[in-house]
Motif scaffolding. Structure first.
Motif, PDB file in Angstrom:
ATOM      1  N   THR A 162       0.827  -1.213   0.000  1.00 51.64           N
ATOM      2  CA  THR A 162       0.000   0.000   0.000  1.00 51.64           C
ATOM      3  C   THR A 162       0.859   1.260   0.000  1.00 51.64           C
ATOM      4  O   THR A 162       0.438   2.306   0.482  1.00 51.64           O
ATOM      5  CB  THR A 162      -0.922   0.010   1.232  1.00 51.64           C
ATOM      6  OG1 THR A 162      -0.116  -0.191   2.410  1.00 51.64           O
ATOM      7  CG2 THR A 162      -1.959  -1.072   1.150  1.00 51.64           C
ATOM      8  N   SER A 166      -4.377   2.134  -1.238  1.00 48.26           N
ATOM      9  CA  SER A 166      -5.029   0.835  -1.106  1.00 48.26           C
ATOM     10  C   SER A 166      -5.871   0.568  -2.344  1.00 48.26           C
ATOM     11  O   SER A 166      -6.429   1.480  -2.942  1.00 48.26           O
ATOM     12  CB  SER A 166      -5.896   0.792   0.157  1.00 48.26           C
ATOM     13  OG  SER A 166      -6.868   1.826   0.126  1.00 48.26           O
ATOM     14  N   THR A 170      -4.713  -5.065  -2.438  1.00 48.10           N
ATOM     15  CA  THR A 170      -3.928  -4.856  -1.215  1.00 48.10           C
ATOM     16  C   THR A 170      -4.561  -5.356   0.083  1.00 48.10           C
ATOM     17  O   THR A 170      -3.931  -5.245   1.143  1.00 48.10           O
ATOM     18  CB  THR A 170      -3.637  -3.350  -1.022  1.00 48.10           C
ATOM     19  OG1 THR A 170      -4.874  -2.648  -0.779  1.00 48.10           O
ATOM     20  CG2 THR A 170      -2.935  -2.757  -2.226  1.00 48.10           C
TER      21      THR A 170
END
Length: 317
Positions: A162, A166, A170
């Motif tokens: 990340t 995000s 992720t």
């Protein structure tokens, strides 16, 4: 409530009977805040996650924002074999507003925790696989320091860093980072991994995080006993299990309507056999279906697959 909408009963329609033979005749559309704590009965709570912002950020095919309603419309026509004592609720949908993925995940977490506190069994309908981070956070909030095992049916590890932002790629890296901050053990089993869907760096991250996984070559009915053994060993070491099913893990012969399709995925039968092991353990606390993308579906095939998986879990849980 911000980023939340109640389901309209019109979404649930199908063949009519006078004996609630079909799920559209069994379901009740409610607002989460109005749900009473279940008393000595089985209550299943369906919750939508209308968000594909994470897929967009991950350069995937957008359209999963419409996944929850596509699954509902398919599930509505399925036969109802639930007992009269079992309650089936449609608790509405968490909606991503203004491309704000992070707030959407927080709203999902809050509502998952609330549904668990009301003694329901949540089944979340997605939506991109970023659903997993908010879903897990809600379970963690409710369970505290209990050891939660994550079982992911997927072609992808979804362990991307990340460092920038995000995405749908992720969520399990984010969960692992949260565990690291809490000095807790990250328990993650991924079934259906493909080398043609994960780069070398992702395999290295999985190794560093001690992730357990089975590649697609060994995730099929020919290796059923091995798959069952892996599952039982994993489940034995945790207190509860959160299960997430990414529809793009299936072969596109079964699931064309996803964000990242491939003909090289797994088949439904091995997933059903795996779900049986998970359910029989009595440790399954919550489940979600991710990456339903009706924009690319053919004859509603993927929606029917998703609905069949939900139907199986709700009738065997």
């Amino acid at each position: 409530m911000l980023a939340y909408k109640k389901t309209t009963p019109e979404l649930w329609s199908g063949r009519s009977s006078e004996q609630k033979l079909y799920l559209h005749e069994k379901v009740h559309c409610v607002i989460i805040d109005e749900i009473e704590i279940a008393q000595n009965q089985k209550t299943i709570a369906l919750l939508g996650y209308a968000c594909d912002e994470g897929v967009k950020r991950n350069h995937g095919r957008i359209g999963a924002v419409n996944g929850p309603d596509a699954i509902r419309q398919s599930l509505a026509k399925f036969p109802n074999h639930l007992s009269d004592e079992t309650t089936l609720l449609d608790c509405g949908t968490i909606v991503c507003l203004n491309e704000d993925l992070e707030t959407t995940q927080e709203v999902l977490a809050k509502n998952i925790s609330l549904l668990l506190a009301k003694k329901t069994f949540p089944i979340v309908l997605g939506g991109g696989h970023d659903i997993a981070y908010g879903h897990f956070k809600g379970i963690r909030k409710y369970l505290g320091d209990k050891k939660i095992g994550v079982i992911n049916f997927d072609a992808h590890f979804d362990l991307r860093s990340t460092s920038s932002e995000s995405t749908s790629g992720t969520p399990f890296y984010q969960i692992a980072q949260d565990h690291n901050k809490e000095n807790a053990t990250f328990e993650y089993l991924c079934l259906g991994i493909r080398k043609d869907a994960n780069d070398k760096k992702l395999f290295e991250i999985a190794s560093d995080l001690h992730v357990m996984y089975l590649e697609t070559a060994h995730f099929n009915m020919h290796y059923l006993e091995h798959v069952q053994l892996i599952l039982m060993q994993f489940i034995e070491d945790v207190d509860y299990v959160y299960t997430t099913i990414d529809l793009d893990g299936f072969s596109s012969a079964y699931a064309p309507g996803v964000s990242a399709p491939s003909p090289m995925g797994f088949a439904p039968n091995i997933v059903l056999e795996s779900l049986k092991v998970i359910i029989d353990s009595k440790k399954l606390i919550s489940l979600d279906i991710a990456e339903m993308n009706p924009t690319y579906d053919i004859d509603g095939q993927t929606a029917k697959l998703a609905a069949s998986l939900v139907h199986y879990v709700m009738h065997h849980k």
